[in-house]
Design an enzyme around this catalytic site. Structure first.
Site, PDB file in Angstrom:
ATOM      1  N   LYS A  76       0.986  -1.157  -0.013  1.00  0.00           N
ATOM      2  CA  LYS A  76      -0.031  -0.108   0.017  1.00  0.00           C
ATOM      3  C   LYS A  76       0.825   1.344  -0.030  1.00  0.00           C
ATOM      4  O   LYS A  76       2.034   1.207   0.693  1.00  0.00           O
ATOM      5  CB  LYS A  76      -0.963  -0.136   1.325  1.00  0.00           C
ATOM      6  N   SER A 172      -9.802   1.523   2.698  1.00  0.00           N
ATOM      7  CA  SER A 172      -8.681   2.250   2.089  1.00  0.00           C
ATOM      8  C   SER A 172      -7.507   1.576   1.441  1.00  0.00           C
ATOM      9  O   SER A 172      -6.738   2.058   0.655  1.00  0.00           O
ATOM     10  CB  SER A 172      -8.179   3.264   3.047  1.00  0.00           C
ATOM     11  N   SER A 194      -9.919  -1.253   7.008  1.00  0.00           N
ATOM     12  CA  SER A 194      -9.463  -0.974   5.846  1.00  0.00           C
ATOM     13  C   SER A 194      -8.562  -2.256   5.020  1.00  0.00           C
ATOM     14  O   SER A 194      -8.036  -2.126   4.267  1.00  0.00           O
ATOM     15  CB  SER A 194      -8.685   0.084   5.796  1.00  0.00           C
TER      16      SER A 194
END
Length: 537
Positions: A76, A172, A194
Site C-alpha cells: 500500500k 482504504s 481497511s
C-alpha cells in the site's frame, strides 16, 4: 500465475520451471492488460525486474532468504519505501522519495519478497474528507477512483455519477490487484476496516493483526491507537505466509507496541484442515446479524438483508458440520445495553465537519486527536525532505492547490484533526480512549468471549471491523458467498448489476492470530468458495 498460491510459485521456482524474473514479467504484462480498467496501481517499482534477477541469482547460489524469496508482493502506498515513490494518494506527496524504509518493508525484503508496485488507496487512508461531502472509498487525488474487478464500471445513478465505482471496493486498502492476480498478495493497512472491508469486497482472505504485531514505523498514520498493517491474499495460506514475513524476528525499537505479542513468524503449523473441530464459535446476533434498538432513541441500527442472512446461515451450517460448537446467540453486553452511556451503538468516532470542537460531546475524539499527534510525529521523521512539515501546512497546501484537484471532496477530517491541541486536549483523548476500550473490549468482545468460553466470534462480512478496531483485536476474513449489489436508490431497469462478494470473519482477543488462522483455514478448506473475477479469466 493466475490464482497461483505462494507455495505453488515456490515449488515452480525450486523446480526451475519458472524464474522470479519471469514471474514479475508475467505480472507486469497482466497489469498492462487490465490496469486501465481498475486503477489498482499508484507506482510500479522500476527496479522490480532487477530485484527479481537478484533473487534468482541468490537461489542459484543456494541462498533462499525465506518463504517469500522471489515472490512479487504489492505494498500500500502509505508504506515508506526509500527507492519507490510514496504518496499516500495525496497530491502534496507526488514524486516523493522517503529517506528510509518502513520496518515492515525491510522485513519483507529480508524474507526475499520482490516489491512489484505500490497500490492505490483512499487518500491518507480515508482521513481527509468526511461529512458533508465524504470521500468515496479508494479515491485519491493522485489516481482518481479505483474499481472492483467483480464489476469494474462506474456508478450511473444520478447524484453518484462522478466516476465512482458501481461496486464498492471496501476500505482504504485496495484488494483489486490481488483479486486480479496482478501479484501474489498485498500489504494493506487498517485503522477501522481497511483490511477487512476490501478483502470482503474483493473476495480475498485478509488478516487484520493485533495492533503491534506488525511494526507501524514508517507507515503514514491516522492513530497509533488503532493503526496496523496486515496481509491480503487469495488464500488463507498466502495471507498466513505474508503475516509471518511482516512480523519480523525481533521487537522494533521504533514501535514499542511490537512488545505486545510474542512473534510467531511461521504460521504453517496452524494451517489445519480440522481446525474447527471442537472450536467454540459465538454468533453475536444483536446489531451484527439482526437490527437492534439504539438506547435512548426510537431508532434501530444494523442487521443483514435476506440474502446476507442466507449466506451466514449457510456459513454457520458449515461450522457445525466441521465439528465446531456454535454458541448462538452470544450477547455482547455493550451492544445490548439499555443505558445510553454504556452503549457501543451510541458511541461512534467523531468524523466530519459536524464533529468539530463544541460538537463532539457524544463521539470519540481518538482518531481526530491521533491524526494530529501521530501525523505530525511521522512528518518529523522525514527530516528536511518532507514536502510539508505539519498537518496545518498540508491543509494550507491543499487549499492553495484546490483547483488542481487536491481536495475534490474537501478536507473536513483534516480540519477537525488540526484544531485539536495535543497538550490541552489530552485529558479528553484519554477519557475517550478509555471508553473506546471499555465498550469495544472489556464490555464488548472480551465479555462475550469469556462468557461463552469462545475461540472466536463469527461476524458477517466486515461487520465486526469497528468493534475489533478500538481495542486493537485481530480478525481473519475468508471468502465465501455472493449477494446482490442493490443500493438505495437502485439502479435503472436493465443495468444488470453484478453480484458482490460477502465473506465471513473470525475475531478474537489480542494475540490470537494463530488460533484464528486455524479456524479460517479450516473453513476455507471446507468450502473453497473463492471465485475468480470474470474479467481476468
Amino acid at each position: 500465475m493466475v490464482e497461483a498460491t505462494i507455495p505453488q510459485m515456490q515449488a515452480a521456482l525450486r523446480a526451475g520451471r519458472v524464474t522470479s524474473r519471469e514471474l514479475v514479467t508475467q505480472y507486469l504484462v497482466r497489469i498492462g492488460l487490465y490496469e486501465d480498467q481498475l486503477h489498482a496501481v499508484l507506482t510500479v517499482n522500476s527496479r522490480a525486474l532487477e530485484e527479481a534477477g537478484e533473487r534468482d541469482r541468490e537461489r542459484a547460489a543456494g541462498r533462499v532468504r525465506g518463504p517469500l524469496h522471489g515472490i512479487p508482493i504489492a505494498v500500500k502506498d502509505n508504506v515508506l519505501t526509500h527507492d519507490i515513490v510514496t504518496t499516500g494518494g495525496a497530491l502534496a506527496f507526488i514524486g516523493y522519495m522517503p529517506p528510509y524504509d518502513a520496518t515492515l518493508l525491510k522485513n519483507l525484503r529480508e524474507t526475499g519478497a520482490v516489491i512489484i508496485v505500490k497500490t492505490t488507496m483512499t487518500e491518507l487512508a480515508n482521513w481527509v474528507a468526511g461529512a458533508p461531502t465524504p470521500m468515496p472509498g479508494n479515491y485519491n487525488a493522485v489516481r482518481g477512483f479505483a474499481f472492483n474487478p467483480y464489476d469494474p464500471r462506474s456508478d450511473p445513478r444520478e447524484g453518484t455519477g462522478d466516476g465512482r465505482p458501481v461496486m464498492g471496493t471496501g476500505g482504504s486498502s485496495s484488494g483489486a490487484g490481488t483479486a486480479m492476480s496482478f501479484w501474489a498478495a498485498n500489504v494493506g493497512t487498517e485503522t477501522s476496516g481497511s483490511i477487512l472491508s476490501p478483502s470482503n469486497q474483493n473476495m480475498l482472505a485478509g488478516i487484520k493483526p493485533t495492533v503491534g504485531r506488525v511494526s507501524r514505523y514508517g507507515v503514514i498514520p491516522i492513530s497509533a491507537d488503532q493503526d496496523t498493517a496486515g496481509p491480503m491474499a487469495r488464500s488463507v495460506t498466502d495471507a498466513a505466509i505474508l503475516l509471518g514475513a511482516l512480523e519480523g524476528a525481533a521487537v522494533d525499537p521504533n514501535d514499542p507496541a511490537t512488545t505486545k505479542c510474542p512473534p510467531v513468524r511461521d504460521y504453517a503449523p496452524h494451517l489445519k484442515t480440522d481446525g474447527l473441530k471442537g472450536a467454540r464459535i459465538g454468533i453475536p446476533r444483536a446489531f451484527f446479524y439482526d437490527r437492534a434498538m439504539v438506547p435512548g432513541t426510537k431508532n434501530a441500527r444494523g442487521g443483514l438483508n435476506p440474502e446476507q442472512t442466507q449466506v451466514m446461515t449457510e456459513a454457520i451450517g458449515v461450522l457445525k458440520r466441521a465439528g465446531a460448537v456454535v454458541v448462538d446467540p452470544v450477547e455482547v453486553p455493550s451492544v445490548t445495553a439499555n443505558d445510553p452511556g454504556s452503549s457501543f451503538l451510541r458511541w461512534d468516532q467523531c468524523s466530519g465537519a459536524n464533529s468539530g470542537k463544541g460538537q463532539d460531546t457524544d463521539c470519540s475524539v481518538v482518531l481526530k486527536y491521533g491524526m494530529k499527534r501521530d501525523f505530525n510525529k511521522w512528518l518529523a521523521t522525514l527530516g528536511p525532505s518532507a514536502p510539508v512539515k505539519t498537518l496545518a501546512e498540508l491543509r494550507e497546501w491543499n487549499l492553495r492547490h484546490a483547483k488542481a484537484g487536491a481536495i475534490r471532496f474537501g478536507q473536513s477530517l483534516l480540519d477537525i484533526s488540526d484544531e485539536m491541541d495535543v497538550e490541552s486536549d489530552r485529558a479528553r483523548y484519554l477519557a475517550d480512549r478509555s471508553k473506546d476500550i471499555a465498550l469495544a473490549g472489556t464490555q464488548g468482545i472480551d465479555a462475550a468471549m469469556k462468557a461463552g468460553n469462545l475461540d472466536a466470534l463469527l461476524f458477517p462480512g466486515a461487520n465486526g471491523a469497528a468493534i475489533a478496531a478500538k481495542p486493537g483485536y485481530p480478525t481473519v476474513i475468508v471468502p465465501f458467498g455472493m449477494v446482490p449489489n442493490a443500493p438505495m436508490p437502485g439502479f435503472a431497469e436493465g443495468f444488470g448489476a453484478k453480484p458482490q462478494p460477502f465473506g465471513v470473519s473470525f475475531t478474537g482477543m489480542a494475540c490470537s492470530e494463530a488460533r484464528l488462522i486455524e479456524l479460517g483455514y479450516a473453513f476455507e478448506q471446507a468450502t473453497k468458495r473463492r471465485v475468480t473475477p470474470a474479467m481476468g479469466r
